[in-house]
Design an enzyme around this catalytic site. Structure first.
Site, PDB file in Angstrom:
ATOM      1  N   ASP A  30       0.847  -1.189   0.000  1.00 25.21           N
ATOM      2  CA  ASP A  30       0.000   0.000   0.000  1.00 25.21           C
ATOM      3  C   ASP A  30       0.887   1.246   0.000  1.00 25.21           C
ATOM      4  OD1 ASP A  30      -3.214   0.529   0.952  1.00 25.21           O
ATOM      5  OD2 ASP A  30      -1.813   2.206   1.101  1.00 25.21           O
ATOM      6  N   ILE A  31       0.502   2.234  -0.777  1.00 25.17           N
ATOM      7  CA  ILE A  31       1.299   3.462  -0.903  1.00 25.17           C
ATOM      8  C   ILE A  31       1.273   4.283   0.387  1.00 25.17           C
ATOM      9  CG2 ILE A  31      -0.512   5.042  -1.757  1.00 25.17           C
ATOM     10  CD1 ILE A  31       1.478   5.918  -3.926  1.00 25.17           C
ATOM     11  N   ASN A  87     -12.700  -3.106   2.605  1.00 26.95           N
ATOM     12  CA  ASN A  87     -13.598  -1.964   2.714  1.00 26.95           C
ATOM     13  C   ASN A  87     -14.557  -1.985   1.524  1.00 26.95           C
ATOM     14  OD1 ASN A  87     -12.304  -0.972   5.047  1.00 26.95           O
ATOM     15  ND2 ASN A  87     -10.756   0.055   3.808  1.00 26.95           N
ATOM     16  N   GLY A  93     -15.785   2.759   3.829  1.00 28.13           N
ATOM     17  CA  GLY A  93     -14.557   3.526   3.624  1.00 28.13           C
ATOM     18  C   GLY A  93     -13.788   3.144   2.379  1.00 28.13           C
ATOM     19  N   GLN A  94     -14.467   2.545   1.412  1.00 32.50           N
ATOM     20  CA  GLN A  94     -13.774   2.174   0.171  1.00 32.50           C
ATOM     21  C   GLN A  94     -13.498   3.419  -0.657  1.00 32.50           C
ATOM     22  OE1 GLN A  94     -15.923  -0.625  -2.328  1.00 32.50           O
ATOM     23  NE2 GLN A  94     -14.187  -0.911  -3.714  1.00 32.50           N
ATOM     24  N   HIS A 100     -10.245  -4.978  -3.532  1.00 34.49           N
ATOM     25  CA  HIS A 100      -8.897  -5.229  -3.007  1.00 34.49           C
ATOM     26  C   HIS A 100      -8.992  -5.677  -1.562  1.00 34.49           C
ATOM     27  CE1 HIS A 100      -9.946  -0.971  -2.552  1.00 34.49           C
ATOM     28  NE2 HIS A 100      -9.262  -0.988  -1.415  1.00 34.49           N
ATOM     29  N   HIS A 102      -6.961  -5.664   1.866  1.00 33.02           N
ATOM     30  CA  HIS A 102      -5.850  -5.150   2.661  1.00 33.02           C
ATOM     31  C   HIS A 102      -5.359  -6.262   3.587  1.00 33.02           C
ATOM     32  CE1 HIS A 102      -6.681  -0.671   2.173  1.00 33.02           C
ATOM     33  NE2 HIS A 102      -7.902  -1.137   1.902  1.00 33.02           N
TER      34      HIS A 102
HETATM   35  P1  5GP Z   1      -9.668   1.610   0.265  1.00 31.73           P
HETATM   36  O1  5GP Z   1      -9.744   2.923   0.986  1.00 31.73           O
HETATM   37  O2  5GP Z   1     -10.378   1.661  -1.053  1.00 31.73           O
HETATM   38  O3  5GP Z   1     -10.074   0.427   1.104  1.00 31.73           O
HETATM   39  O4  5GP Z   1      -8.130   1.347   0.006  1.00 31.73           O
HETATM   40  C1  5GP Z   1      -7.435   1.867  -1.069  1.00 31.73           C
HETATM   41  C2  5GP Z   1      -5.973   1.758  -0.711  1.00 31.73           C
HETATM   42  O5  5GP Z   1      -5.213   1.893  -1.888  1.00 31.73           O
HETATM   43  C3  5GP Z   1      -5.509   2.829   0.273  1.00 31.73           C
HETATM   44  O6  5GP Z   1      -4.968   2.206   1.428  1.00 31.73           O
HETATM   45  C4  5GP Z   1      -4.449   3.604  -0.524  1.00 31.73           C
HETATM   46  O7  5GP Z   1      -3.365   4.001   0.276  1.00 31.73           O
HETATM   47  C5  5GP Z   1      -4.050   2.594  -1.586  1.00 31.73           C
HETATM   48  N1  5GP Z   1      -3.631   3.208  -2.837  1.00 31.73           N
HETATM   49  C6  5GP Z   1      -4.310   4.172  -3.545  1.00 31.73           C
HETATM   50  N2  5GP Z   1      -3.641   4.485  -4.660  1.00 31.73           N
HETATM   51  C7  5GP Z   1      -2.527   3.699  -4.680  1.00 31.73           C
HETATM   52  C8  5GP Z   1      -1.423   3.574  -5.585  1.00 31.73           C
HETATM   53  O8  5GP Z   1      -1.345   4.236  -6.618  1.00 31.73           O
HETATM   54  N3  5GP Z   1      -0.463   2.666  -5.274  1.00 31.73           N
HETATM   55  C9  5GP Z   1      -0.534   1.903  -4.149  1.00 31.73           C
HETATM   56  N4  5GP Z   1       0.471   1.037  -3.930  1.00 31.73           N
HETATM   57  N5  5GP Z   1      -1.546   1.991  -3.265  1.00 31.73           N
HETATM   58  C10 5GP Z   1      -2.539   2.889  -3.526  1.00 31.73           C
END
Ligand code: 5GP
Ligand code: ZN
Length: 114
Positions: A30-31, A87, A93-94, A100, A102
């Site tokens: 995760d970034i 999420n 919180g998606q 995906h 986590h």
């Molecule tokens: P969500 O909030 O949808 O459950 O999680 C999305 C996740 O994707 C977040 O934890 C965010 O940090 C990660 N993320 C978003 N854009 C990128 C990216 O370009 N590269 C990587 N490695 N992670 C990303």
């Protein structure tokens, strides 16, 4: 899906170091990590959320489970334990509308989440 960030990552259009990849999924860090170990397991196919997993995706969830177990072991978080989070939607919180998983570990994770 052209404007989907995870489709672009999974399709190799955004250079990303994969922890794992096969025909079905990719995994990458995760970034914005929320724990010492925080990676994402992402289907290559665009699937909006867990609600959109269909009959054609029978192999997906077993593959995700296998990859999570393999990477958790490789990254040293099986003894301490870890959390798998999916999420889903606004209240979940998606923020990226491509399914995906986590995987977070390497520290104690509070419950309930905020
Ligand atoms: P969500 O909030 O949808 O459950 O999680 C999305 C996740 O994707 C977040 O934890 C965010 O940090 C990660 N993320 C978003 N854009 C990128 C990216 O370009 N590269 C990587 N490695 N992670 C990303
Ligand atoms: Zn996508």
């Amino acid at each position: 899906m052209a404007d989907c960030i995870f489709c672009q990552i999974a399709g190799g259009k955004i250079p990303t170091e994969f922890l794992y990849q096969d025909d079905t999924v990719v995994a990458f860090k995760d970034i914005n990590p929320q724990a010492p170990v925080h990676f994402l397991v992402v289907p290559k196919k665009h699937i909006g959320s867990i609600l959109d997993v269909g009959g054609d995706d029978a192999d997906l969830l077993p593959t995700v489970q296998k990859v999570i177990a393999q990477l958790a072991s490789k990254l040293g978080i099986t003894d301490g334990g870890f959390r798998v989070v999916v999420n889903t939607g606004k209240d979940g919180g998606q923020t990226v509308p491509h399914l995906h998983f986590h995987v977070l570990g390497g520290r104690f994770l509070d419950w309930p989440p905020g």
